[in-house]
Design a protein around this motif. Structure first.
Motif, PDB file in Angstrom:
ATOM      1  N   UNK A 152      39.888  13.814  41.944  1.00  0.00           N
ATOM      2  CA  UNK A 152      40.612  14.520  42.946  1.00  0.00           C
ATOM      3  C   UNK A 152      40.232  16.045  42.719  1.00  0.00           C
ATOM      4  N   UNK A 207      45.402  18.173  40.299  1.00  0.00           N
ATOM      5  CA  UNK A 207      45.825  17.039  39.433  1.00  0.00           C
ATOM      6  C   UNK A 207      47.434  16.842  39.265  1.00  0.00           C
ATOM      7  N   UNK A 208      47.852  17.400  40.570  1.00  0.00           N
ATOM      8  CA  UNK A 208      49.292  17.256  40.800  1.00  0.00           C
ATOM      9  C   UNK A 208      49.565  16.461  42.045  1.00  0.00           C
ATOM     10  N   UNK A 229      47.021  11.080  29.410  1.00  0.00           N
ATOM     11  CA  UNK A 229      47.967   9.905  28.921  1.00  0.00           C
ATOM     12  C   UNK A 229      48.045   8.869  29.906  1.00  0.00           C
ATOM     13  N   UNK A 230      47.802   9.256  31.141  1.00  0.00           N
ATOM     14  CA  UNK A 230      47.896   8.338  32.197  1.00  0.00           C
ATOM     15  C   UNK A 230      46.517   7.830  32.687  1.00  0.00           C
ATOM     16  N   UNK A 279      50.703   3.641  35.783  1.00  0.00           N
ATOM     17  CA  UNK A 279      49.375   3.210  36.245  1.00  0.00           C
ATOM     18  C   UNK A 279      48.414   4.683  36.136  1.00  0.00           C
ATOM     19  N   UNK A 280      47.293   4.267  36.207  1.00  0.00           N
ATOM     20  CA  UNK A 280      46.326   5.545  36.376  1.00  0.00           C
ATOM     21  C   UNK A 280      46.327   6.198  37.578  1.00  0.00           C
ATOM     22  N   UNK A 281      47.225   7.295  37.704  1.00  0.00           N
ATOM     23  CA  UNK A 281      47.681   8.036  38.535  1.00  0.00           C
ATOM     24  C   UNK A 281      46.727   8.913  39.300  1.00  0.00           C
ATOM     25  N   UNK A 282      45.786   9.208  38.427  1.00  0.00           N
ATOM     26  CA  UNK A 282      44.377   9.817  38.736  1.00  0.00           C
ATOM     27  C   UNK A 282      43.738   9.359  39.589  1.00  0.00           C
ATOM     28  N   UNK A 283      43.488   8.184  39.386  1.00  0.00           N
ATOM     29  CA  UNK A 283      42.620   7.387  40.158  1.00  0.00           C
ATOM     30  C   UNK A 283      43.310   6.964  41.654  1.00  0.00           C
ATOM     31  N   UNK A 324      52.123  15.952  37.467  1.00  0.00           N
ATOM     32  CA  UNK A 324      50.795  15.975  36.623  1.00  0.00           C
ATOM     33  C   UNK A 324      50.439  14.404  36.683  1.00  0.00           C
ATOM     34  N   UNK A 325      49.294  14.013  37.398  1.00  0.00           N
ATOM     35  CA  UNK A 325      48.878  12.650  37.366  1.00  0.00           C
ATOM     36  C   UNK A 325      48.057  12.331  36.205  1.00  0.00           C
ATOM     37  N   UNK A 326      47.835  13.370  35.481  1.00  0.00           N
ATOM     38  CA  UNK A 326      47.050  13.281  34.160  1.00  0.00           C
ATOM     39  C   UNK A 326      47.946  12.628  33.090  1.00  0.00           C
ATOM     40  N   UNK A 327      49.151  12.851  33.137  1.00  0.00           N
ATOM     41  CA  UNK A 327      50.284  12.305  31.972  1.00  0.00           C
ATOM     42  C   UNK A 327      50.789  11.149  32.390  1.00  0.00           C
ATOM     43  N   UNK A 328      51.671  10.584  31.557  1.00  0.00           N
ATOM     44  CA  UNK A 328      52.353   9.458  31.769  1.00  0.00           C
ATOM     45  C   UNK A 328      53.410   9.471  32.752  1.00  0.00           C
ATOM     46  N   UNK A 355      42.853  10.405  43.627  1.00  0.00           N
ATOM     47  CA  UNK A 355      41.559  10.480  43.977  1.00  0.00           C
ATOM     48  C   UNK A 355      41.371   9.666  45.297  1.00  0.00           C
TER      49      UNK A 355
END
Lengths: 436, 436
Positions: B67, B70-71, A272-273, B300-304, B77-81, B307
């Motif tokens: 990364x 994913x937290x 989602x993000x 934003x893209x928190x996963x990046x 959870x950086x994958x979510x909104x 990372x």
């Protein structure tokens, strides 16, 4: 008979409005007791937003070790600047899924909402590809909003000073007669929002016929736009995998090729993000969009696009992936329906949708009680979307709509959350009916 | 004497303007021959844009397998909104590097240019945090543009219908007397662009004194903004690692806390297409920005971002990483200077910068010949940035400035590319001096 029901099975299963005042008072007393018991449990549950669950996000963790290369098919280094339209291999996968030519698709950053904002800003500041002047130069700009609808769509309009006029969202899409009447005479009506497939929150699916009328209806504004937010195009909950109407082809045939602007994203497919968003339109619309986009961007995150292209491999890869989502979330929707049916069925104070896809159930309660239900639920530790949020300016004229979003909580939480909701619905209804 | 120089060593090393007409004609003939030889080589070299080279991008390939979790530190959870301001751990690393409190920093998507566009759009449509009305409601909006400057800054202004007035970019920053004079009386002058450290393309560094004057000078517009694009803050080419002026603190002390809006990014630290961009300002500016941003983004893209935070580990991790960049690109800048010095030194028809950081060398040729040099170079297979691109509306009033970007080509290509440029510079100069 209501007296047959204990607090643990509180549904009267007959219309509350058919009961005598004394019987309603009995139900009210019982629901009050049930509600007190509920509060004592100290729940902490959340049905507010359409967010994927952790289990759903885990489905895409193959992305974390991709891409395996840093060059796209054209040989471009995806780590560097450039490639404003997005990499071809990912656009092709979604071209297949959306039934749109890849060269009419832009693959962007992680948010389709941002693309919608950009389109609206471009329309306001620069005007449409088929328009005569910037929308901001008009005395007034109005959007048709099918309701209930998506709160963030309405917030964007309000932010930009765009007025709204609502039409009912029916099972087969917006009330197209109402839309056609509005747009025929009023040139200030410049566009409309539409979630065509598994709409937020009603689950409605725009039929081919409705789509055809929307793209062909005469509009007083020559640059009328349909912002076709196909956020849930692939998000089926049943094996009846509805295919979205091919709005771009229909619009071209109708002689209004620039009317629809299509949006989609992988926010509820991968992360989602950190997914990839898409925009599509006529070749002129794509050129118009890219022309403005290029003023503030040297290119999207192509690395993330390549990551997605590798992860899926093909359109069928996406379809298989969506089946996994369905496996996880369909039981949650089934549970919502089971609890609602068991506890509210036949009471005459609630009706709800049984969506075949998407992320929401739209629950209508006794008119005038939605905000009370949400307030009661909050006090009992169950967060629901704020009252009216599916309407422009958060104003639900009948105070009856509640959007339920069951995807994020674990299945085990959906049951107590929905039981709590039903208790609140009955309590609020009997409060109203008894004048308590 | 010019006759000492063969085509392979064509620099006259004395001012061309001191030569007799016959001697200039000799140089011209020799450069014509050299140019013909150059064209015969069929070069295909590119010095147009400030892009990192493949070798530089490779430095960050550790990102491709991150990364590892994913937290983020907060447990989100950086994958979510969500998380509109960006994850704290990455903001803290850049807080250290930029000398700005982490809570005054927003970590966004992959493009600081997009953040600049958004800020300008917000200013136009909604007005500044310290303004009375949207800038679009003003009769006229003007920006001060130090020149030569960054083409994309000027393009954004032109796109938004904002007028420009230029001031010279000096070694210690913009001509601050000229700026102060302009802004003192004209309330239509609402802001200025500034690349404060290793400016594009001059390499100028704004001193503490100049920064102090810019944030404290009286402005007729109460909501005057300095768009402080610190794109090269950490991009040192020498061991004299200049520290950017602390513009936010200086502005606060001067009583104009909302005047600067700071931008930075990792586009030239990690990946040009897939880095993380930053915005910073007063607490009110950050709230203003996020308020508007949130209308079109759920985060934003928190996963990046995670990372990146993992990849760097700390501010020192970034510093060590930048030293690796320097190791790769400093020799390219040295080679540009070597060829320019050997071939054009003393000719009186060229001067250039020796930047201590950043991505560019600014070359000034004989007035009236820059576009001819660029045309000649193009025909010889060497792409240079279009003439005038460092000026608003691409108009270099003296037609003398050429921006050289030596980072992208391999070192082995920089030499022939620069030799070709010098041949074109001398040919164009002698064409002009001989009236050829």
């Amino acid at each position: 008979m209501v007296s047959d029901h204990s607090p643990s099975d509180p549904s009267p299963q007959q219309p509350l409005t058919d009961l005598s005042a004394a019987e309603v008072a009995q139900v009210h007393a019982r629901q009050t007791a049930a509600y007190d018991a509920l509060r004592a449990q100290g729940l902490g549950l959340d049905l507010t937003r359409g967010k994927p669950s952790t289990e759903q996000l885990d489905l895409s963790d193959g992305l974390l070790s991709l891409p395996s290369t840093t060059r796209d098919r054209s040989g471009a280094d995806v780590r560097n600047y450039g490639g404003l339209q997005g990499i071809a291999e990912l656009r092709e996968i979604f071209a297949d899924l959306l039934g749109i030519d890849a060269d009419r698709i832009v693959a962007g950053g992680s948010s389709s909402l941002t693309m919608m904002r950009d389109v609206l800003v471009d329309l306001m500041l620069k005007g449409a590809v088929d328009g005569e002047r910037p929308w901001a130069a008009e005395e007034k700009v109005t959007f048709v909003c099918p309701v209930p609808g998506y709160d963030r769509h309405f917030t964007l309009l309000s932010w930009l000073g765009i007025d709204t006029v609502t039409v009912p969202m029916l099972e087969d899409g917006p009330d197209v007669d109402a839309v056609a009447r509005l747009v025929a005479d009023d040139p200030s009506i410049k566009g409309m929002w539409l979630v065509p497939t598994y709409a937020n929150p009603t689950g409605s699916v725009v039929t081919q016929e409705v789509a055809e009328r929307l793209v062909s209806m005469p509009t007083a504004a020559p640059d009328f736009k349909i912002l076709w937010d196909n956020a849930y195009a692939l998000h089926h909950l049943t094996s009846a995998e509805t295919k979205s109407a091919d709005v771009l082809s229909l619009a071209a045939v109708a002689g209004n090729p620039h009317r629809p602007v299509v949006f989609a994203s992988t926010s509820k497919i991968t992360y989602a993000g950190a997914g990839v968003a898409f925009l599509a339109g006529s070749p002129e619309t794509v050129a118009w969009y890219l022309g403005h986009l290029g003023k503030g961007s040297i290119g999207p995150d192509k690395l993330n696009q390549l990551r997605h292209a590798e992860f899926f491999g093909s359109a069928d890869g996406v379809r298989a992936h969506m089946a996994e989502h369905r496996r996880i979330i369909a039981p949650k929707f089934a549970e919502v329906d089971r609890v609602l049916t068991e506890r509210l069925g036949g009471t005459g104070v609630a009706s709800w949708t049984r969506p075949e896809g998407g992320y929401f159930v739209s629950l209508d309660v006794l008119p005038g009680t939605a905000s009370r239900v949400i307030e009661l639920a909050a006090r009992a530790g169950v967060a629901l979307t704020p009252a009216g949020s599916a309407f422009p300016d958060s104003h639900d004229p009948d105070d009856q709509n509640i959007r339920l979003a069951p995807t994020f909580p674990p299945l085990a939480d959906v049951t107590p959350a929905m039981e709590a909701v039903t208790t609140c619905v009955l309590l609020a209804a009997t409060e109203k009916l008894t004048g308590a």
